[in-house]
Design a protein around this motif. Structure first.
Motif, mmCIF file in Angstrom:
data_model
loop_
_atom_site.group_PDB
_atom_site.id
_atom_site.type_symbol
_atom_site.label_atom_id
_atom_site.label_comp_id
_atom_site.label_asym_id
_atom_site.label_seq_id
_atom_site.Cartn_x
_atom_site.Cartn_y
_atom_site.Cartn_z
ATOM 1 N N UNK A 1 4.593 1.476 3.693
ATOM 2 C CA UNK A 1 3.944 2.718 3.262
ATOM 3 C C UNK A 1 4.320 3.136 1.847
ATOM 4 N N UNK A 2 5.595 2.964 1.480
ATOM 5 C CA UNK A 2 6.021 3.326 0.129
ATOM 6 C C UNK A 2 5.378 2.402 -0.902
ATOM 7 N N UNK A 3 5.221 1.135 -0.554
ATOM 8 C CA UNK A 3 4.540 0.182 -1.442
ATOM 9 C C UNK A 3 3.118 0.648 -1.733
ATOM 10 N N UNK A 4 2.429 1.130 -0.704
ATOM 11 C CA UNK A 4 1.051 1.575 -0.888
ATOM 12 C C UNK A 4 0.989 2.859 -1.709
ATOM 13 N N UNK A 5 1.952 3.751 -1.524
ATOM 14 C CA UNK A 5 1.976 4.960 -2.345
ATOM 15 C C UNK A 5 2.240 4.619 -3.811
ATOM 16 N N UNK A 6 3.125 3.656 -4.036
ATOM 17 C CA UNK A 6 3.367 3.230 -5.426
ATOM 18 C C UNK A 6 2.100 2.617 -6.028
ATOM 19 N N UNK A 7 1.363 1.883 -5.197
ATOM 20 C CA UNK A 7 0.119 1.279 -5.673
ATOM 21 C C UNK A 7 -0.903 2.345 -6.032
ATOM 22 N N UNK A 8 -1.025 3.377 -5.178
ATOM 23 C CA UNK A 8 -1.936 4.476 -5.491
ATOM 24 C C UNK A 8 -1.506 5.167 -6.783
ATOM 25 N N UNK A 9 -0.195 5.370 -6.944
ATOM 26 C CA UNK A 9 0.315 5.966 -8.176
ATOM 27 C C UNK A 9 -0.005 5.117 -9.391
ATOM 28 N N UNK B 1 -13.477 3.344 -8.192
ATOM 29 C CA UNK B 1 -12.076 3.776 -8.212
ATOM 30 C C UNK B 1 -11.777 4.686 -7.026
ATOM 31 N N UNK B 2 -12.702 5.573 -6.712
ATOM 32 C CA UNK B 2 -12.490 6.489 -5.584
ATOM 33 C C UNK B 2 -12.459 5.727 -4.265
ATOM 34 N N UNK B 3 -13.342 4.753 -4.114
ATOM 35 C CA UNK B 3 -13.369 3.947 -2.896
ATOM 36 C C UNK B 3 -12.042 3.217 -2.709
ATOM 37 N N UNK B 4 -11.491 2.672 -3.790
ATOM 38 C CA UNK B 4 -10.225 1.950 -3.671
ATOM 39 C C UNK B 4 -9.085 2.910 -3.317
ATOM 40 N N UNK C 1 -2.464 3.319 4.114
ATOM 41 C CA UNK C 1 -1.167 3.994 4.187
ATOM 42 C C UNK C 1 -0.960 4.623 5.563
ATOM 43 N N UNK C 2 -1.984 5.284 6.105
ATOM 44 C CA UNK C 2 -1.853 5.923 7.416
ATOM 45 C C UNK C 2 -1.532 4.894 8.490
#
Length: 308
Positions: free
Chosen positions: A161-169, A114-117, A125-126
């Motif tokens: 970038x927002x898509x990736x933040x939503x995915x992390x959330x 989970x941490x790796x993902x 994101x960067x």
């Protein structure tokens, strides 16, 4: 961005990389030629090109200098704010890498996965933010770091970038729903993602809100008119020194104007713009090191004094 030691006094006059002289040379050359023509015509027939009082030019020059200084400061503030935002992103990403260590303590196998993902998504994101701020560039690098199951969704999104933040959330919400992390831990991690989202919004605000066009247009017109009319005020007093004096004034005014244009768009690819690719690479190296990888590249270094 130009990264180099302060040059010696002799080299200072011959540096081209990072200077705006290449952009404004045609305008300066035109002012020099116009000034020489005015002086020549004044010497041949003073009635055709009469001498003009230089007093108003001095007053206008002072006023124009003040206004150019205001615009230059406004553009530099944009550049510096953008740099602070990326600095905040580097700090937040490192903080997130440290906070996610709690996952490995709860469950070594699934926690490491989970941490790796999560950190891989942070790297993506960067790079996605670079592509977002510099449309048409760096897209391939983003896709390289993106998990394959998210490629289609990322390409379909209007804001990568927002898509990736939503995915992390979503990943964090799943961890909380499965009770692998507590409410307090979820709040801490989600707050870190919120800070990343704030950086994204701040960068978008800078990119999408330029300095008011009317203000820029006024200064452009005034600077050009001032430099074109300047030789008429000094042709009689300075003689053949007029072309050199007016060219120097034109270099100063046009140079400040051109430099302000570069700083106004801090995410561009001009020599004085921010090295956001290098900053994204720095985040990637930091995240990979946090994951325990050993074979890591060096941190980005300037190539011929240029860091992109």
């Amino acid at each position: 961005m130009i990264v180099r030691d302060r040059p010696s006094l002799l080299k200072l006059f011959f540096i081209l990389r990072g200077s705006v002289i290449q952009r404004i040379f045609p305008q300066v050359l035109f002012v020099f030629g116009l000034s020489a023509l005015v002086v020549w015509a004044h010497r041949i027939d003073p009635g055709l090109v009469p001498s003009v009082n230089s007093g108003p030019f001095a007053l206008l020059g002072i006023a124009l200098s003040v206004f150019l200084g205001f615009r230059n400061n406004a553009c530099y503030d944009r550049w510096w704010e953008a740099r602070k935002d990326w600095g905040q992103l580097i700090f937040t990403a490192r903080d997130f890498a440290r906070q996610t260590l709690i996952l490995t303590e709860l469950d070594k196998v699934s926690g490491d996965e989970a941490r790796h993902r999560l950190l891989t998504l942070t790297i993506a994101f960067a790079h996605a933010l670079v592509s977002h701020l510099r449309p048409g560039s760096h897209a391939a690098r983003t896709l390289e770091r993106l998990p394959q199951d998210l490629v289609a969704g990322y390409k379909a999104s209007r804001n990568g970038p927002d898509f990736l933040l939503r995915t992390i959330g979503s990943e964090l919400a799943s961890l909380r729903a499965s009770e692998r992390i507590s409410d307090l831990q979820w709040t801490m991690l989600d707050g870190t993602i919120a800070r990343m989202s704030a950086v994204l919004a701040a960068c978008e605000r800078i990119r999408n809100t330029p300095v008011p066009f009317g203000y820029t247009l006024l200064l452009h017109r005034t600077a050009y008119l001032f430099c074109f009319l300047l030789p008429f005020g000094f042709a009689d007093a300075l003689g053949w020194a007029t072309p050199f004096v007016t060219a120097l004034v034109a270099y100063t005014f046009f140079g400040l104007d051109a430099l302000s244009d570069e700083l106004e768009e801090p995410f561009g690819v001009s020599p004085n713009d921010l090295p956001i690719v290098a900053l994204a690479e720095t985040i990637e190296i930091n995240m990979r090191e946090a994951l325990g990888e050993k074979d890591l590249p060096e941190l980005p270094k300037p190539n011929k004094y240029m860091l992109m």
